[in-house]
Design a protein around this motif. Structure first.
Motif, mmCIF file in Angstrom:
data_model
loop_
_atom_site.group_PDB
_atom_site.id
_atom_site.type_symbol
_atom_site.label_atom_id
_atom_site.label_comp_id
_atom_site.label_asym_id
_atom_site.label_seq_id
_atom_site.Cartn_x
_atom_site.Cartn_y
_atom_site.Cartn_z
ATOM 1 N N MET A 119 -5.501 -9.387 13.554
ATOM 2 C CA MET A 119 -4.974 -8.041 13.743
ATOM 3 C C MET A 119 -3.880 -7.760 12.721
ATOM 4 O O MET A 119 -3.065 -8.625 12.405
ATOM 5 N N GLY A 120 -3.885 -6.540 12.202
ATOM 6 C CA GLY A 120 -2.884 -6.148 11.221
ATOM 7 C C GLY A 120 -2.801 -4.645 11.106
ATOM 8 O O GLY A 120 -3.553 -3.909 11.751
ATOM 9 N N SER A 121 -1.872 -4.170 10.264
ATOM 10 C CA SER A 121 -1.668 -2.736 10.061
ATOM 11 C C SER A 121 -1.510 -2.437 8.577
ATOM 12 O O SER A 121 -0.813 -3.168 7.864
ATOM 13 N N ILE A 122 -2.154 -1.371 8.119
ATOM 14 C CA ILE A 122 -1.986 -0.917 6.740
ATOM 15 C C ILE A 122 -0.628 -0.232 6.651
ATOM 16 O O ILE A 122 -0.368 0.743 7.356
ATOM 17 N N VAL A 123 0.254 -0.746 5.791
ATOM 18 C CA VAL A 123 1.628 -0.244 5.757
ATOM 19 C C VAL A 123 2.021 0.412 4.442
ATOM 20 O O VAL A 123 3.062 1.055 4.350
ATOM 21 N N GLY A 124 1.206 0.272 3.400
ATOM 22 C CA GLY A 124 1.583 0.879 2.131
ATOM 23 C C GLY A 124 0.460 0.858 1.111
ATOM 24 O O GLY A 124 -0.555 0.186 1.282
ATOM 25 N N ARG A 125 0.660 1.626 0.040
ATOM 26 C CA ARG A 125 -0.297 1.691 -1.060
ATOM 27 C C ARG A 125 0.210 0.873 -2.239
ATOM 28 O O ARG A 125 1.396 0.895 -2.548
ATOM 29 N N VAL A 126 -0.691 0.173 -2.894
ATOM 30 C CA VAL A 126 -0.376 -0.559 -4.116
ATOM 31 C C VAL A 126 -1.515 -0.318 -5.098
ATOM 32 O O VAL A 126 -2.546 0.265 -4.743
ATOM 33 N N LYS A 127 -1.348 -0.755 -6.321
ATOM 34 C CA LYS A 127 -2.375 -0.549 -7.329
ATOM 35 C C LYS A 127 -3.677 -1.239 -6.911
ATOM 36 O O LYS A 127 -3.707 -2.429 -6.665
ATOM 37 N N GLY A 128 -4.737 -0.478 -6.814
ATOM 38 C CA GLY A 128 -6.043 -1.028 -6.486
ATOM 39 C C GLY A 128 -6.331 -1.177 -5.011
ATOM 40 O O GLY A 128 -7.414 -1.626 -4.647
ATOM 41 N N GLY A 129 -5.373 -0.790 -4.161
ATOM 42 C CA GLY A 129 -5.627 -0.943 -2.734
ATOM 43 C C GLY A 129 -4.410 -0.679 -1.881
ATOM 44 O O GLY A 129 -3.608 0.203 -2.169
ATOM 45 N N PHE A 130 -4.247 -1.515 -0.836
ATOM 46 C CA PHE A 130 -3.198 -1.279 0.147
ATOM 47 C C PHE A 130 -2.562 -2.598 0.586
ATOM 48 O O PHE A 130 -3.135 -3.672 0.402
ATOM 49 N N THR A 131 -1.372 -2.487 1.169
ATOM 50 C CA THR A 131 -0.674 -3.642 1.731
ATOM 51 C C THR A 131 -0.876 -3.642 3.241
ATOM 52 O O THR A 131 -0.722 -2.610 3.887
ATOM 53 N N GLN A 166 -12.645 -2.395 0.073
ATOM 54 C CA GLN A 166 -12.822 -3.086 1.346
ATOM 55 C C GLN A 166 -12.254 -2.312 2.534
ATOM 56 O O GLN A 166 -12.133 -2.851 3.629
ATOM 57 N N VAL A 167 -11.915 -1.029 2.299
ATOM 58 C CA VAL A 167 -11.345 -0.221 3.379
ATOM 59 C C VAL A 167 -12.412 0.214 4.371
ATOM 60 O O VAL A 167 -12.222 0.154 5.585
ATOM 61 N N ASP A 168 -13.573 0.666 3.848
ATOM 62 C CA ASP A 168 -14.618 1.178 4.721
ATOM 63 C C ASP A 168 -15.979 0.921 4.089
ATOM 64 O O ASP A 168 -16.075 0.550 2.913
ATOM 65 N N VAL A 176 -13.507 6.307 1.341
ATOM 66 C CA VAL A 176 -12.647 7.084 2.237
ATOM 67 C C VAL A 176 -11.709 7.936 1.389
ATOM 68 O O VAL A 176 -10.960 7.418 0.560
ATOM 69 N N ARG A 177 -11.761 9.241 1.594
ATOM 70 C CA ARG A 177 -10.909 10.142 0.823
ATOM 71 C C ARG A 177 -9.471 10.154 1.333
ATOM 72 O O ARG A 177 -8.526 10.184 0.560
ATOM 73 N N ASP A 178 -9.310 10.129 2.641
ATOM 74 C CA ASP A 178 -7.980 10.183 3.244
ATOM 75 C C ASP A 178 -7.758 8.956 4.122
ATOM 76 O O ASP A 178 -8.378 8.807 5.163
ATOM 77 N N VAL A 179 -6.855 8.073 3.676
ATOM 78 C CA VAL A 179 -6.562 6.856 4.428
ATOM 79 C C VAL A 179 -5.410 7.086 5.408
ATOM 80 O O VAL A 179 -5.077 6.203 6.196
ATOM 81 N N MET A 182 -3.242 4.494 8.412
ATOM 82 C CA MET A 182 -1.950 3.888 8.117
ATOM 83 C C MET A 182 -1.174 3.608 9.402
ATOM 84 O O MET A 182 -1.089 4.443 10.307
ATOM 85 N N GLY A 183 -0.627 2.399 9.496
ATOM 86 C CA GLY A 183 0.214 2.035 10.635
ATOM 87 C C GLY A 183 -0.541 1.754 11.911
ATOM 88 O O GLY A 183 0.079 1.455 12.934
ATOM 89 N N LYS A 184 -1.860 1.835 11.878
ATOM 90 C CA LYS A 184 -2.668 1.612 13.075
ATOM 91 C C LYS A 184 -3.104 0.153 13.134
ATOM 92 O O LYS A 184 -3.717 -0.358 12.199
ATOM 93 N N GLU A 185 -2.788 -0.538 14.233
ATOM 94 C CA GLU A 185 -3.189 -1.937 14.371
ATOM 95 C C GLU A 185 -4.697 -2.023 14.557
ATOM 96 O O GLU A 185 -5.265 -1.340 15.406
ATOM 97 N N GLN A 186 -5.329 -2.846 13.745
ATOM 98 C CA GLN A 186 -6.779 -2.961 13.770
ATOM 99 C C GLN A 186 -7.190 -4.320 13.216
ATOM 100 O O GLN A 186 -6.392 -5.012 12.572
ATOM 101 N N PRO A 187 -8.426 -4.735 13.453
ATOM 102 C CA PRO A 187 -8.862 -6.055 12.985
ATOM 103 C C PRO A 187 -9.235 -6.068 11.506
ATOM 104 O O PRO A 187 -9.752 -5.092 10.981
ATOM 105 N N PHE A 188 -8.972 -7.198 10.864
ATOM 106 C CA PHE A 188 -9.335 -7.427 9.466
ATOM 107 C C PHE A 188 -9.961 -8.807 9.338
ATOM 108 O O PHE A 188 -9.659 -9.710 10.122
ATOM 109 N N ALA A 189 -10.824 -8.961 8.356
ATOM 110 C CA ALA A 189 -11.385 -10.268 8.037
ATOM 111 C C ALA A 189 -10.617 -10.837 6.852
ATOM 112 O O ALA A 189 -10.352 -10.124 5.884
ATOM 113 N N ILE A 190 -10.240 -12.106 6.919
ATOM 114 C CA ILE A 190 -9.541 -12.751 5.804
ATOM 115 C C ILE A 190 -10.580 -13.256 4.812
ATOM 116 O O ILE A 190 -11.411 -14.100 5.146
#
Length: 243
Positions: free
Chosen positions: A119-131, A145-147, A151-154, A158-166
């Protein structure tokens, strides 16, 4: 009276026990160690990490901006990351935030080994993707790897807790790469399997048009795409599906 005093270890006793358990200064540096909170001064907690060495940690690293909001008190035992036993001021260089990151890395390595989502949350934008914040450790989420689809509008994510694969972990370099798309694809595959088992010829289903080509339109039926050919769109002649 002497027996009662022996039941309450002094700071020197604590330091000696900690030194004995950790095996010396060289072993302690660069690791997470236990320390004793011996004082609260303004914005700092004074922590004895053993070997009669004290360090200062900002109270906000424990969740408080001042002593009235701090989650630590004198006499508490806390875990901190010991960078150096002694700096130019004769104090230990310690950090609670870095201790949390070390704890998070250990936890995430176990999750990665089991190939489980985290579980994690997208907290910011960086070059080529997100933190992405994974509960103490930061990871990189590539834009691809977002969708499943671009996706035009992320913003809503943002800030929403959701599952991610490492996808990748490199502790020496401090790099973690994660994917939200992999989670969605896995869920979609499960939905597709269930849907195929339920579909029957002749039944009517609602779908969403996902793509239009010269020869027809692809319709998402809820996990699987079906082709609606241009000749099946209307009883009348259709020159192009977009009509």
């Amino acid at each position: 009276m002497a027996d009662d005093m022996s039941l309450s270890p002094s700071r020197d006793d604590f330091a000696a026990l900690l030194d004995e358990s950790l095996g010396g200064r060289d072993f302690m540096e660069g690791t997470v160690v236990k320390g004793l909170v011996v004082g609260i001064e303004k914005d700092f907690a004074i922590i004895d990490v053993g070997l009669k060495t004290e360090g200062r940690v900002l109270l906000k690293e424990f969740g408080g901006e001042d002593d009235s909001k701090a989650t630590v008190a004198v006499g508490d035992t806390v875990e901190v990351f010991l960078e150096r036993v002694e700096n130019a001021m004769g104090e230990a260089v310690i950090s609670r935030d870095k201790a949390r990151r070390e704890e998070a890395w250990t936890r995430l390595e176990g999750v990665y080994a089991l190939n489980e989502p985290v579980m994690g949350s997208i907290v910011g934008r960086v070059k080529g993707g997100f933190t992405v914040d994974l509960g103490g450790a930061s990871a990189f989420l590539p834009g691809s790897q977002v969708d499943i689809r671009p996706v035009r509008d992320v913003g809503p994510l943002m800030g929403k807790e959701q599952p991610f694969a490492i996808l990748k972990m490199d502790r020496p370099r401090g790099n973690i790469v994660v994917s939200r798309r992999a989670i969605l694809e896995e869920a979609r595959a499960e939905q597709r399997t269930e849907l195929v088992a339920q579909l029957q010829e002749g039944e009517v289903r609602e779908g969403v048009v996902k793509n239009i080509t010269d020869y027809g339109a692809f319709v998402d039926l809820g996990g699987i795409d079906g082709l609606l050919h241009v000749t099946d769109m209307s009883w009348k002649r259709v020159n192009h599906p977009s009509q």
